[in-house]
Design a protein around this motif. Structure first.
Motif, short mmCIF file in Angstrom:
data_model
loop_
_atom_site.label_atom_id
_atom_site.label_comp_id
_atom_site.label_asym_id
_atom_site.label_seq_id
_atom_site.Cartn_x
_atom_site.Cartn_y
_atom_site.Cartn_z
N ALA A 1 0.74 -1.35 -0.02
CA ALA A 1 0.25 -0.01 -0.11
C ALA A 1 0.76 1.38 0.15
O ALA A 1 2.07 1.06 0.35
CB ALA A 1 -0.88 0.10 1.20
N ALA A 2 0.38 2.23 -0.55
CA ALA A 2 1.02 3.60 -0.49
C ALA A 2 0.90 4.22 0.86
O ALA A 2 0.09 3.89 1.77
CB ALA A 2 0.41 4.58 -1.33
N SER A 3 1.97 4.83 1.30
CA SER A 3 1.86 5.60 2.69
C SER A 3 0.99 6.72 2.54
O SER A 3 0.89 7.40 1.39
CB SER A 3 3.49 6.00 2.98
N ALA A 4 0.57 7.03 3.58
CA ALA A 4 -0.23 8.35 3.74
C ALA A 4 0.70 9.76 3.39
O ALA A 4 0.17 10.58 2.69
CB ALA A 4 -0.79 8.76 5.15
N GLY A 5 1.93 9.82 3.39
CA GLY A 5 2.90 10.70 3.14
C GLY A 5 4.28 10.33 2.89
O GLY A 5 4.59 9.25 3.41
N TYR A 6 4.90 10.94 2.36
CA TYR A 6 6.33 10.53 2.30
C TYR A 6 7.45 12.12 2.52
O TYR A 6 6.89 13.19 2.27
CB TYR A 6 6.62 10.32 0.91
N ALA A 7 8.50 11.72 3.15
CA ALA A 7 9.57 12.58 3.54
C ALA A 7 10.42 12.94 2.18
O ALA A 7 10.77 12.08 1.33
CB ALA A 7 10.55 12.25 4.54
N LEU A 8 10.56 14.19 1.74
CA LEU A 8 11.45 14.47 0.62
C LEU A 8 12.80 14.53 1.05
O LEU A 8 12.98 14.96 2.06
CB LEU A 8 10.80 15.52 0.18
N PRO A 9 13.56 14.18 0.02
CA PRO A 9 15.01 14.42 0.41
C PRO A 9 15.56 15.72 0.57
O PRO A 9 16.69 15.97 0.98
CB PRO A 9 15.84 13.76 -1.06
N PHE A 10 14.90 16.69 0.27
CA PHE A 10 15.09 18.00 0.61
C PHE A 10 14.07 18.90 0.34
O PHE A 10 13.03 18.51 -0.14
CB PHE A 10 16.37 18.72 -0.50
N ALA A 11 14.26 20.28 0.90
CA ALA A 11 13.20 21.10 0.78
C ALA A 11 12.91 21.58 -0.75
O ALA A 11 13.55 21.88 -1.64
CB ALA A 11 13.39 22.50 1.40
N VAL A 12 11.58 21.60 -1.00
CA VAL A 12 11.27 21.95 -2.38
C VAL A 12 10.34 23.25 -2.44
O VAL A 12 9.19 23.37 -2.29
CB VAL A 12 10.46 21.04 -3.11
N ALA A 13 11.09 24.43 -2.34
CA ALA A 13 10.51 25.60 -2.17
C ALA A 13 10.28 26.72 -3.56
O ALA A 13 9.53 27.46 -3.38
CB ALA A 13 11.48 26.50 -1.32
N ASP A 14 10.88 26.05 -4.46
CA ASP A 14 10.80 26.94 -5.89
C ASP A 14 10.88 25.75 -7.07
O ASP A 14 11.06 24.63 -6.69
CB ASP A 14 11.92 27.73 -5.89
N SER A 15 10.89 26.57 -8.15
CA SER A 15 10.87 25.70 -9.51
C SER A 15 12.22 24.91 -9.69
O SER A 15 12.35 23.86 -9.89
CB SER A 15 10.65 26.59 -10.78
N ALA A 16 13.38 25.52 -9.27
CA ALA A 16 14.60 24.82 -9.52
C ALA A 16 14.66 23.74 -8.66
O ALA A 16 15.14 22.40 -9.25
CB ALA A 16 15.69 25.81 -9.05
N ALA A 17 14.24 23.74 -7.18
CA ALA A 17 14.19 22.61 -6.48
C ALA A 17 13.14 21.50 -6.74
O ALA A 17 13.30 20.03 -6.82
CB ALA A 17 13.74 22.76 -5.09
N ALA A 18 11.83 22.07 -7.47
CA ALA A 18 11.24 20.87 -7.95
C ALA A 18 11.89 20.23 -9.38
O ALA A 18 11.52 18.94 -9.40
CB ALA A 18 9.92 21.57 -8.45
N VAL A 19 12.46 20.77 -10.07
CA VAL A 19 13.38 20.15 -10.94
C VAL A 19 14.17 19.11 -10.50
O VAL A 19 14.22 17.84 -10.97
CB VAL A 19 13.87 21.08 -12.15
#
Length: 162
Positions: free
Chosen positions: A68-86
């Motif tokens: 099953a999928a988890s309810a949420g996942y910890a991201l490896p780093f903060a994603v505050a802007d488009s560059a981080a999203a990429v």
């Protein structure tokens, strides 16, 4: 249960778990990435959802209960802007490629071919997000070396949140 080894079923479940995490991660990417790359994020999200759904059917077809999928996942780093999203999108693709490489190793026949195709697709998406490729897509995390984002792939991943 169809003729499948425990190693193969374990690898198949690991790929399913990774696809759950990637689908979650692309939700974050889509919310932060610039408009110019939003269609690319949506296409990747749709592709991973389709693979996840197919994997769930496949695991059920083998007589097992899909992870099953988890309810949420910890991201490896903060994603505050488009560059981080990429960067996150590239990281997600690298990670899922690594898990597919395990399935390629464990499986045979059509399942192995499908896993190799999924690994190739993830590597191509990662290269597009990153703007360049790596020598052995999906294998960087197996060496313990820093990945393309400068993080240690052995510890930086999208993991179920506690």
């Amino acid at each position: 249960m169809t003729d499948v080894t425990n190693e193969e079923l374990t690898a198949l479940q690991a790929v399913l778990a990774a696809e759950h995490a990637v689908v979650y991660g692309y939700g974050v990417v889509g919310g932060r990435v610039d408009e110019g790359r939003r269609a690319e994020a949506r296409a990747a999200y749709d592709a991973h959802r389709a693979r996840r759904d197919a994997l769930m059917r496949e695991v059920r077809g083998l007589g097992a209960e899909p992870v099953a999928a988890s309810a949420g996942y910890a991201l490896p780093f903060a994603v505050a802007d488009s560059a981080a999203a990429v960067r996150l999108a590239a990281e997600l693709e690298d990670r899922v490629a690594g898990v597919y490489s395990d399935l390629v190793r464990a499986a045979g026949g059509a399942r192995r071919s499908d896993a190799a195709a999924a690994l190739r697709e993830a590597a191509v998406r990662a290269a597009r997000w990153r703007g360049g490729s790596v020598a052995f897509p999906g294998l960087a995390e197996r060496t313990g070396q820093a990945g393309p984002t400068g993080t240690d792939p052995a510890t930086a991943s999208v993991t179920p949140a506690a």
